[in-house]
Design an enzyme around this catalytic site. Structure first.
Site, PDB file in Angstrom:
ATOM      1  N   ARG A   1       0.713  -1.202   0.103  1.00 49.70           N
ATOM      2  CA  ARG A   1       0.059   0.083  -0.043  1.00 49.70           C
ATOM      3  C   ARG A   1       0.821   1.406  -0.110  1.00 49.70           C
ATOM      4  NH1 ARG A   1      -3.397  -1.849   4.971  1.00 49.70           N
ATOM      5  NH2 ARG A   1      -1.654  -3.096   5.075  1.00 49.70           N
TER       6      ARG A   1
ATOM      7  N   ASN B   1      37.802  41.604   3.198  1.00 44.63           N
ATOM      8  CA  ASN B   1      36.580  42.066   2.858  1.00 44.63           C
ATOM      9  C   ASN B   1      36.456  41.759   1.309  1.00 44.63           C
ATOM     10  OD1 ASN B   1      34.253  44.066   3.769  1.00 44.63           O
ATOM     11  ND2 ASN B   1      34.659  44.252   1.573  1.00 44.63           N
TER      12      ASN B   1
ATOM     13  N   ALA C   1      31.062  43.091  -3.305  1.00 44.19           N
ATOM     14  CA  ALA C   1      29.868  42.566  -3.995  1.00 44.19           C
ATOM     15  C   ALA C   1      30.160  42.021  -5.468  1.00 44.19           C
ATOM     16  CB  ALA C   1      28.907  43.622  -4.015  1.00 44.19           C
TER      17      ALA C   1
END
Ligand code: UD1
Ligand code: CA
Length: 453
Positions: free
Chosen positions: A14, A375, A378
């Site tokens: 099942r 750092n 972006a």
């Protein structure tokens, strides 16, 4: 000494699945894993799993911590238990029989069953349950004095027997000798043509052996999983159990209804888990963290005082006092030291970022080692893949990577070096140097005016 025999040879039709039923998961672990876990709670000396349908898959998943008895044809629960007998060690005198598909059964319940079995010196003790709707289960038939007489399967039961509300959960304790002695006498003369384990009960009673049945406090515990609807119900039960456990341990769960924590996860005190967070696998979180909302952590270790917002992390190690997200994607092999900031739309793979460094926005960092106080501006991308091999990038302590830099690996940026924004860096940069690798700007004066003409 105690052994458990876990019946798991059935097909589980099942479930409508390519994988064996007992390997379906709730709370991140297979159904049968949960059953074995409950057995280990009572300190069973050995566990024998009776496997049949897709036996190799079941063995592969659970490994050689267990012994496996193969039941080639599923001729019934009694037949299944008989298959396990040759695997039992000498010193075993007590057998706990369990079904592989009852993940909600707790170790505590098993402990009560075992205690009752030992205290009453019974030959068999059945874990029963009182159900308002007992259909599909075997019924516990007792005599006028309330003693267990037999178990009758629903299909073989008379109408008055079907009315009995006390059912057989399929979990039992047996005295070893009594069990296998009685199993020699069972026959498949019943509606299903199977060798029923349950027939052992009547045989023992007839031999004047003591048989006990005690009802489980919460009948939910004995529910077997037969289809995906029941699988989801069991998942809900686990979600509640696990969340409540952590709340009682001092974790704030803002909305437990929409917080998913797998049973394997660990969380420290005063950590807050916000809605729609999913904590999976080998995930460990320290104290005073804020996790979520909308955060999925899998096999991820997190220190303390770290905030992780709207993030997906798989196989990462994150230090303390870090700020991650929103929308960060940490992939396997990511290791972040303390005080690291990873910001929005940053993907990191197989890279180390040392203390106090920042990758605040829009970057792909792969196969990279980043020092302290770095750092990364972006839009910085490590070009780590040349179509054939992966290469390393090293950003040493104090380096400053200008926005929109391409770091073509293998490449090293030395200590305190600076990269001018928009550079494509293909050669190592010496310590303290400034590297600018972009075309020099050219201004064409009065260009707008000239274009119009
Ligand atoms: C069994 C009990 C029933 C009890 C119910 C609880 C018997 C005869 N009946 O019925 O009294 O109320 O469990 O759920 O025992 N299995 C094998 N080999 C087999 C047959 C079964 O390994 O040959 C395994 C199945 O995979 C399953 C478990 O044994 O994990 C129970 O078998 P199942 O067929 O579901 O028994 P029920 O008919 O539900
Ligand atoms: Ca069943």
């Amino acid at each position: 000494m105690i052994a458990s025999i876990v019946l798991a040879a059935g097909k589980g039709t099942r479930m409508k699945s390519k994988i064996p039923k007992v390997l379906h998961k709730v709370s991140g672990k297979s159904l049968i894993w949960h059953v074995c876990q409950a057995a280990s709670y009572i300190g069973v000396e050995e566990s024998i799993l009776v496997v049949g349908h897709q036996a190799e898959e079941v063995k592969g998943e659970l490994g050689d911590k267990y012994k496996y008895a193969l039941q080639e044809k599923q001729l019934g629960t009694g037949h299944a238990v008989i298959q396990a007998e040759p695997y039992l060690s000498k010193g075993i005198d007590t057998i706990v029989v369990l079904c592989g598909d009852t993940p909600l059964l707790t170790g505590l319940t098993l402990q009560k069953l075992l205690k009752h079995h030992q205290e009453t010196k019974a030959s068999a003790t059945i874990l029963s349950a009182i159900l308002s709707d007992p259909s599909n289960y075997g019924r516990i038939v007792r005599n006028a004095r309330g003693q267990v007489k037999m178990i009758i399967e629903e299909r073989d039961a008379l109408p008055q027997e079907r009315a009995i509300k006390e059912i057989n959960s399929g979990t039992y304790c047996f005295n070893r000798e009594a069990l296998f002695g009685a199993l020699k006498e069972i026959s498949p003369e019943n509606k299903q043509g199977e060798y029923y384990l349950t027939d052992v009960i009547e045989i023992l009673v007839k031999r004047n052996q003591r048989v006990e049945a005690i009802a489980v406090e919460d009948p939910l515990e004995i529910s077997g999983i037969n289809n995906r609807v029941q699988l989801a119900e069991a998942e809900k039960v686990f979600q509640k159990r696990v969340n409540e456990k952590w709340m009682l341990e001092g974790v704030t769960i803002f909305d437990p209804e929409v917080t998913y924590i797998e049973t394997s996860v660990e969380i420290g005190m005063d950590t807050v888990v916000l809605p729609f967070s999913h904590l999976k696998g080998d995930t460990k979180i320290g104290e005073d963290c804020i996790i979520g909302p909308h955060t999925s952590l899998e096999n991820t270790h997190v220190g303390s005082f770290t905030h992780i917002n709207n993030t997906i992390s798989i196989g990462a190690e994150i230090g303390s006092n870090c700020v991650i997200g929103p929308f960060s994607y940490l992939r396997p092999g990511t290791k972040l030291a303390d005080n690291v900031k990873i910001g929005d739309f940053v993907e990191i793979k197989k890279s180390f970022v040392d203390k106090n460094s920042k990758i605040p926005h829009l970057s792909y960092i792969g196969d990279c080692s980043i020092g302290e106080n770095v750092n990364v501006g972006a839009g910085t991308i490590t070009c780590n893949y040349d179509g054939k091999d992966k290469w390393q990038t090293v950003l040493e302590d104090g380096s400053f990577i200008g926005s929109n830099t391409n770091l073509v690996a293998p490449v090293t940026v030395g200590k305190n070096a600076t990269i001018g924004a928009g550079s494509t860096i293909t050669q190592d940069v010496p310590a303290e140097a400034l590297a600018v690798a972009r075309q020099k700007q050219r201004n064409i004066l009065n260009w707008t005016e000239r274009k119009k003409k």
